[in-house]
Design a protein around this motif. Structure first.
Motif: not given
Length: 188
Positions: A103-108
């Motif tokens: 979630f963090a990788f895709l969102g950021l």
């Protein structure tokens, strides 16, 4: 025309290369250049650079823009390493960590890519999401812990629910930020 806006913003960075014009001063600093425009809407030029790094460079100079880019790239590399090193999840905590990291990788990553054509920090709710994702991506999750069993149980409980708590806090923050906008619009 974004190319024209980018050009004017680059000229502003060249005029103030090291520390920029100051946070929040992009509009007043670029306003005199708005009268020289041939094709872009002057309001577009005055509000933002339509590029995340370029806007930060104009306000914070190359020093601030370099620090910002370094922070985002470091966070993306850190979370990518955690994802690539993760083996098959053996517990619920491992699976939750995997979901959090993805979630963090895709969102950021998505917001950073969008930043090439838009100043994503212009909108408070998006800025809140951006910095929340930056913290999730950069956060060191390998902490030295005390050796008590109750401390370990508490940490396992918090980590297992960490994504749900983070998402709930993000939703509450987004509602509070947007509630202000809705109240102002409703009052009109």
């Amino acid at each position: 025309d974004r190319a024209e806006i980018f050009g004017r913003s680059i000229a502003l960075v060249r005029e103030h290369p090291f520390f920029g014009v100051g946070h929040g001063n992009y509009g007043p600093a670029i306003a005199p250049k708005a009268t020289e425009l041939t094709s872009a809407n002057p309001k577009d030029l005055v509000s933002q650079a339509h590029n995340l790094v370029l806007h930060i460079a104009a306000e914070s100079g190359l020093v601030g823009a370099s620090a910002f880019v370094l922070a985002v790239l470091s966070a993306l590399v850190a979370v990518a390493r955690r994802i690539s090193r993760a083996g098959a999840p053996t517990t619920t905590i491992d699976a939750t960590s995997r979901v959090r990291d993805a979630f963090a990788f895709l969102g950021l990553g998505s917001l950073s890519i969008l930043g090439a054509i838009h100043f994503v920090l212009f909108h408070e709710s998006v800025a809140l999401a951006f910095f929340g994702l930056l913290g999730l991506a950069a956060g060191p999750y390998e902490l030295a812990m005390p050796h008590s069993a109750s401390w370990h149980r508490t940490l396992r409980w918090l980590e297992a629910r960490g994504v749900a708590v983070a998402v709930a806090l993000l939703v509450v923050a987004l509602v509070v930020v947007n509630l202000d906008v809705l109240v102002v619009e409703w009052a009109k």
